[in-house]
Design an enzyme around this catalytic site. Sequence first.
Site, PDB file in Angstrom:
ATOM      1  N   ALA A  66     -11.840 -46.345  41.895  1.00  0.00           N
ATOM      2  CA  ALA A  66     -11.241 -45.866  44.044  1.00  0.00           C
ATOM      3  C   ALA A  66      -9.993 -47.848  43.798  1.00  0.00           C
ATOM      4  O   ALA A  66      -9.089 -48.160  44.218  1.00  0.00           O
ATOM      5  CB  ALA A  66     -12.106 -46.883  44.818  1.00  0.00           C
ATOM      6  N   ASN A 100     -21.941 -47.415  53.809  1.00  0.00           N
ATOM      7  CA  ASN A 100     -22.032 -48.450  52.829  1.00  0.00           C
ATOM      8  C   ASN A 100     -23.362 -49.440  54.133  1.00  0.00           C
ATOM      9  O   ASN A 100     -22.701 -49.557  55.039  1.00  0.00           O
ATOM     10  CB  ASN A 100     -21.832 -49.445  51.727  1.00  0.00           C
ATOM     11  CG  ASN A 100     -20.602 -48.098  50.990  1.00  0.00           C
ATOM     12  OD1 ASN A 100     -21.385 -47.419  50.639  1.00  0.00           O
ATOM     13  ND2 ASN A 100     -19.517 -48.433  50.709  1.00  0.00           N
ATOM     14  N   ASN A 116     -12.343 -40.617  43.675  1.00  0.00           N
ATOM     15  CA  ASN A 116     -14.077 -40.896  42.998  1.00  0.00           C
ATOM     16  C   ASN A 116     -13.790 -40.718  41.193  1.00  0.00           C
ATOM     17  O   ASN A 116     -12.370 -40.175  40.926  1.00  0.00           O
ATOM     18  CB  ASN A 116     -14.226 -39.658  43.352  1.00  0.00           C
ATOM     19  CG  ASN A 116     -15.740 -39.902  43.312  1.00  0.00           C
ATOM     20  OD1 ASN A 116     -16.847 -40.036  41.825  1.00  0.00           O
ATOM     21  ND2 ASN A 116     -16.889 -39.523  44.146  1.00  0.00           N
ATOM     22  N   ARG A 143     -31.079 -57.212  46.529  1.00  0.00           N
ATOM     23  CA  ARG A 143     -30.306 -56.275  46.670  1.00  0.00           C
ATOM     24  C   ARG A 143     -29.170 -57.835  47.872  1.00  0.00           C
ATOM     25  O   ARG A 143     -27.970 -57.602  47.277  1.00  0.00           O
ATOM     26  CB  ARG A 143     -30.569 -54.826  47.473  1.00  0.00           C
ATOM     27  CG  ARG A 143     -30.531 -53.757  46.748  1.00  0.00           C
ATOM     28  CD  ARG A 143     -31.118 -52.326  47.181  1.00  0.00           C
ATOM     29  NE  ARG A 143     -29.583 -51.851  48.765  1.00  0.00           N
ATOM     30  CZ  ARG A 143     -29.899 -51.867  49.276  1.00  0.00           C
ATOM     31  NH1 ARG A 143     -30.764 -50.976  49.217  1.00  0.00           N
ATOM     32  NH2 ARG A 143     -28.342 -50.742  49.590  1.00  0.00           N
ATOM     33  N   CYS A 195     -37.816 -55.734  64.928  1.00  0.00           N
ATOM     34  CA  CYS A 195     -38.900 -55.810  64.368  1.00  0.00           C
ATOM     35  C   CYS A 195     -39.485 -54.235  64.740  1.00  0.00           C
ATOM     36  O   CYS A 195     -38.702 -53.494  65.816  1.00  0.00           O
ATOM     37  CB  CYS A 195     -39.435 -57.128  65.653  1.00  0.00           C
ATOM     38  SG  CYS A 195     -41.246 -56.591  65.748  1.00  0.00           S
ATOM     39  N   HIS A 221     -24.905 -46.136  57.881  1.00  0.00           N
ATOM     40  CA  HIS A 221     -26.000 -46.471  58.098  1.00  0.00           C
ATOM     41  C   HIS A 221     -27.047 -47.593  57.654  1.00  0.00           C
ATOM     42  O   HIS A 221     -27.875 -47.582  57.116  1.00  0.00           O
ATOM     43  CB  HIS A 221     -26.568 -45.653  56.157  1.00  0.00           C
ATOM     44  CG  HIS A 221     -26.338 -44.430  55.689  1.00  0.00           C
ATOM     45  ND1 HIS A 221     -26.036 -43.969  55.319  1.00  0.00           N
ATOM     46  CD2 HIS A 221     -26.870 -43.323  56.729  1.00  0.00           C
ATOM     47  CE1 HIS A 221     -26.216 -41.896  54.778  1.00  0.00           C
ATOM     48  NE2 HIS A 221     -25.659 -42.238  56.204  1.00  0.00           N
TER      49      HIS A 221
HETATM   50  C1  BJW Z   1     -16.925 -44.177  42.227  1.00  0.00           C
HETATM   51  C2  BJW Z   1     -17.194 -45.354  41.675  1.00  0.00           C
HETATM   52  C3  BJW Z   1     -15.601 -46.269  41.645  1.00  0.00           C
HETATM   53  C4  BJW Z   1     -18.241 -44.790  40.936  1.00  0.00           C
HETATM   54  N1  BJW Z   1     -14.897 -45.457  41.991  1.00  0.00           N
HETATM   55  N2  BJW Z   1     -15.800 -43.734  43.018  1.00  0.00           N
HETATM   56  C5  BJW Z   1     -33.718 -31.219  52.072  1.00  0.00           C
HETATM   57  C6  BJW Z   1     -34.811 -32.073  52.399  1.00  0.00           C
HETATM   58  C7  BJW Z   1     -35.244 -33.412  52.705  1.00  0.00           C
HETATM   59  C8  BJW Z   1     -34.168 -33.950  53.746  1.00  0.00           C
HETATM   60  C9  BJW Z   1     -32.755 -33.362  54.119  1.00  0.00           C
HETATM   61  C10 BJW Z   1     -32.719 -31.642  53.322  1.00  0.00           C
HETATM   62  N3  BJW Z   1     -31.447 -31.393  53.892  1.00  0.00           N
HETATM   63  C11 BJW Z   1     -30.879 -32.350  54.001  1.00  0.00           C
HETATM   64  C12 BJW Z   1     -31.960 -33.321  54.521  1.00  0.00           C
HETATM   65  C13 BJW Z   1     -31.437 -34.403  55.595  1.00  0.00           C
HETATM   66  C14 BJW Z   1     -31.343 -36.005  54.730  1.00  0.00           C
HETATM   67  C15 BJW Z   1     -30.631 -35.883  53.398  1.00  0.00           C
HETATM   68  O1  BJW Z   1     -29.165 -35.069  53.588  1.00  0.00           O
HETATM   69  N4  BJW Z   1     -31.223 -35.673  52.254  1.00  0.00           N
HETATM   70  C16 BJW Z   1     -29.779 -35.046  51.060  1.00  0.00           C
HETATM   71  C17 BJW Z   1     -29.935 -36.159  49.976  1.00  0.00           C
HETATM   72  C18 BJW Z   1     -30.728 -33.425  51.137  1.00  0.00           C
HETATM   73  N5  BJW Z   1     -30.835 -36.818  55.719  1.00  0.00           N
HETATM   74  C19 BJW Z   1     -31.562 -37.601  56.134  1.00  0.00           C
HETATM   75  O2  BJW Z   1     -32.256 -37.799  56.147  1.00  0.00           O
HETATM   76  C20 BJW Z   1     -30.457 -38.090  57.276  1.00  0.00           C
HETATM   77  N6  BJW Z   1     -31.258 -38.455  58.836  1.00  0.00           N
HETATM   78  C21 BJW Z   1     -31.362 -37.056  59.128  1.00  0.00           C
HETATM   79  O3  BJW Z   1     -30.989 -36.112  58.659  1.00  0.00           O
HETATM   80  O4  BJW Z   1     -31.551 -36.739  60.691  1.00  0.00           O
HETATM   81  C22 BJW Z   1     -32.398 -36.244  61.279  1.00  0.00           C
HETATM   82  C23 BJW Z   1     -33.384 -35.737  60.858  1.00  0.00           C
HETATM   83  C24 BJW Z   1     -34.395 -36.744  61.641  1.00  0.00           C
HETATM   84  C25 BJW Z   1     -35.686 -36.933  61.931  1.00  0.00           C
HETATM   85  C26 BJW Z   1     -36.351 -35.769  60.964  1.00  0.00           C
HETATM   86  C27 BJW Z   1     -35.364 -34.527  60.563  1.00  0.00           C
HETATM   87  C28 BJW Z   1     -34.038 -34.514  60.512  1.00  0.00           C
HETATM   88  C29 BJW Z   1     -30.435 -40.261  56.761  1.00  0.00           C
HETATM   89  C30 BJW Z   1     -29.956 -40.458  55.159  1.00  0.00           C
HETATM   90  C31 BJW Z   1     -30.072 -41.732  55.261  1.00  0.00           C
HETATM   91  C32 BJW Z   1     -29.225 -42.703  54.825  1.00  0.00           C
HETATM   92  N7  BJW Z   1     -29.748 -43.506  53.146  1.00  0.00           N
HETATM   93  C33 BJW Z   1     -29.775 -44.125  52.498  1.00  0.00           C
HETATM   94  C34 BJW Z   1     -30.558 -45.568  52.455  1.00  0.00           C
HETATM   95  C35 BJW Z   1     -29.227 -46.105  52.822  1.00  0.00           C
HETATM   96  C36 BJW Z   1     -30.122 -47.820  52.984  1.00  0.00           C
HETATM   97  C37 BJW Z   1     -29.795 -48.288  51.608  1.00  0.00           C
HETATM   98  O5  BJW Z   1     -28.177 -48.931  51.217  1.00  0.00           O
HETATM   99  O6  BJW Z   1     -30.891 -48.880  51.527  1.00  0.00           O
HETATM  100  O7  BJW Z   1     -28.203 -43.970  52.675  1.00  0.00           O
HETATM  101  S1  BJW Z   1     -29.472 -42.961  50.999  1.00  0.00           S
HETATM  102  C38 BJW Z   1     -27.977 -43.299  49.840  1.00  0.00           C
HETATM  103  O8  BJW Z   1     -27.072 -42.075  50.125  1.00  0.00           O
HETATM  104  C39 BJW Z   1     -27.601 -44.725  51.447  1.00  0.00           C
HETATM  105  C40 BJW Z   1     -26.363 -44.021  50.415  1.00  0.00           C
HETATM  106  O9  BJW Z   1     -25.510 -44.113  52.311  1.00  0.00           O
HETATM  107  C41 BJW Z   1     -26.139 -42.459  50.903  1.00  0.00           C
HETATM  108  C42 BJW Z   1     -24.609 -41.869  50.538  1.00  0.00           C
HETATM  109  O10 BJW Z   1     -24.542 -42.131  48.952  1.00  0.00           O
HETATM  110  P1  BJW Z   1     -23.226 -42.517  47.905  1.00  0.00           P
HETATM  111  O11 BJW Z   1     -22.458 -43.366  49.546  1.00  0.00           O
HETATM  112  O12 BJW Z   1     -22.761 -40.953  48.309  1.00  0.00           O
HETATM  113  O13 BJW Z   1     -23.414 -42.763  46.876  1.00  0.00           O
HETATM  114  P2  BJW Z   1     -23.654 -41.715  45.346  1.00  0.00           P
HETATM  115  O14 BJW Z   1     -24.067 -42.753  44.467  1.00  0.00           O
HETATM  116  O15 BJW Z   1     -24.917 -40.856  45.963  1.00  0.00           O
HETATM  117  O16 BJW Z   1     -22.402 -41.683  45.329  1.00  0.00           O
HETATM  118  C43 BJW Z   1     -21.518 -42.705  44.286  1.00  0.00           C
HETATM  119  C44 BJW Z   1     -20.448 -42.064  44.183  1.00  0.00           C
HETATM  120  O17 BJW Z   1     -19.119 -42.702  44.181  1.00  0.00           O
HETATM  121  C45 BJW Z   1     -20.776 -41.035  42.974  1.00  0.00           C
HETATM  122  O18 BJW Z   1     -19.361 -39.967  43.557  1.00  0.00           O
HETATM  123  C46 BJW Z   1     -19.221 -41.210  42.003  1.00  0.00           C
HETATM  124  O19 BJW Z   1     -18.781 -40.772  40.937  1.00  0.00           O
HETATM  125  C47 BJW Z   1     -19.249 -42.547  42.758  1.00  0.00           C
HETATM  126  N8  BJW Z   1     -18.022 -43.835  41.417  1.00  0.00           N
HETATM  127  N9  BJW Z   1     -17.887 -45.630  40.578  1.00  0.00           N
HETATM  128  C48 BJW Z   1     -15.118 -44.587  42.798  1.00  0.00           C
HETATM  129  N10 BJW Z   1     -15.693 -47.623  40.691  1.00  0.00           N
HETATM  130 ZN    ZN Z   2     -41.899 -57.828  67.046  1.00  0.00          ZN
END
Ligand code: BJW
Ligand code: ZN
Length: 247
Positions: A231, A102, A213, A70, A127, A119
């Site tokens: 966007a 992002n 979106n 990436r 580390c 994020h």
């Molecule tokens: C366009 C377009 C164009 C396209 N113009 N638009 C049930 C089970 C298990 C876990 C959970 C649960 N319920 C809740 C949770 C917690 C979990 C969660 O929310 N899970 C759900 C998925 C169910 N959340 C967490 O674990 C978070 N932490 C937390 O809750 O802490 C408390 C806790 C601690 C300890 C124990 C328990 C709880 C942390 C979440 C971390 C997310 N990490 C990632 C990876 C980041 C690093 C990396 O990049 O490698 O973050 S996952 C990924 O999703 C990334 C993103 O930031 C995030 C959101 O995605 P985003 O940005 O919305 O993208 P997309 O792809 O989903 O959508 C793109 C959109 O663009 C679409 O709508 C398209 O239509 C549109 N689009 N082209 C305009 N040109």
């Molecule tokens: Zn170290």
Amino acid sequence: MKDSREHILKKLLDAESVVYFTGAGISAESGISTFRGAGGIWNKLKPEELASFDAFLRNPDLVWEWYQYRRTVLKDAKPNAAHIAIAESEKSFPNVDVVTQNVDNLHRRAGSTSVYELHGNIERNFCIKCHTYYNQPDLPFENKAPKCECGGLIRPDVVWFGEYLPQEVFEASEQAARNCDVMFVIGTSAVVYPAAGIPSMAIRHGAYLIEINIEPTDITYSVNASLMGKAGEVLPGLLNEIKPPKK
Ligand code: BJW
Ligand code: ZN
């Protein structure tokens, strides 16, 4: 669209404080893959194998390979018209904050000066044992996850599933959401919490919400205006209409 374009423009002209809440879709036109939807990363790769601390401990080399790939893509990527329009809108509104999910750094590279990264940031690493930080260019990768001088594994400074978001950043983002007049919600599926709760917080505090979106999302029904399209096309078109004419 729900509210008329005239109404949206009036809200923008009256706005003192604007928050842009962004997700992967805003970077799609810069050539960065989204996570969900057409062409999304999670259609091909499993989040539980790549985006959790357990996954990293199980297979650090694989997780590093994915992040290095990436980073290679990002090296050639540039901020697109949407990132640039957001940065330039600092001239149109007294207060502008970007709250982004992002990790790609494209908002800062476009020139935005107030960016909250919920994020983390893919250009940093740390580390897991002694918490020393390492900037990306200092860390060559040769198929093995790098290790710190202390022997600990080095990981990207991003937030994986099950991990807490950086507390200060999250609190500042919530404050921005509570205080803004207008919030744009751009390119996010709004399904990952707690980040996805930020727009609802803005609504509860009286902000006017504009979603951009290419398709409806979980929050489309609760926003004031929903603009369907890319966007990089929709946002500059809208913001251009409120720019003062050049003398
Ligand atoms: C366009 C377009 C164009 C396209 N113009 N638009 C049930 C089970 C298990 C876990 C959970 C649960 N319920 C809740 C949770 C917690 C979990 C969660 O929310 N899970 C759900 C998925 C169910 N959340 C967490 O674990 C978070 N932490 C937390 O809750 O802490 C408390 C806790 C601690 C300890 C124990 C328990 C709880 C942390 C979440 C971390 C997310 N990490 C990632 C990876 C980041 C690093 C990396 O990049 O490698 O973050 S996952 C990924 O999703 C990334 C993103 O930031 C995030 C959101 O995605 P985003 O940005 O919305 O993208 P997309 O792809 O989903 O959508 C793109 C959109 O663009 C679409 O709508 C398209 O239509 C549109 N689009 N082209 C305009 N040109
Ligand atoms: Zn170290």
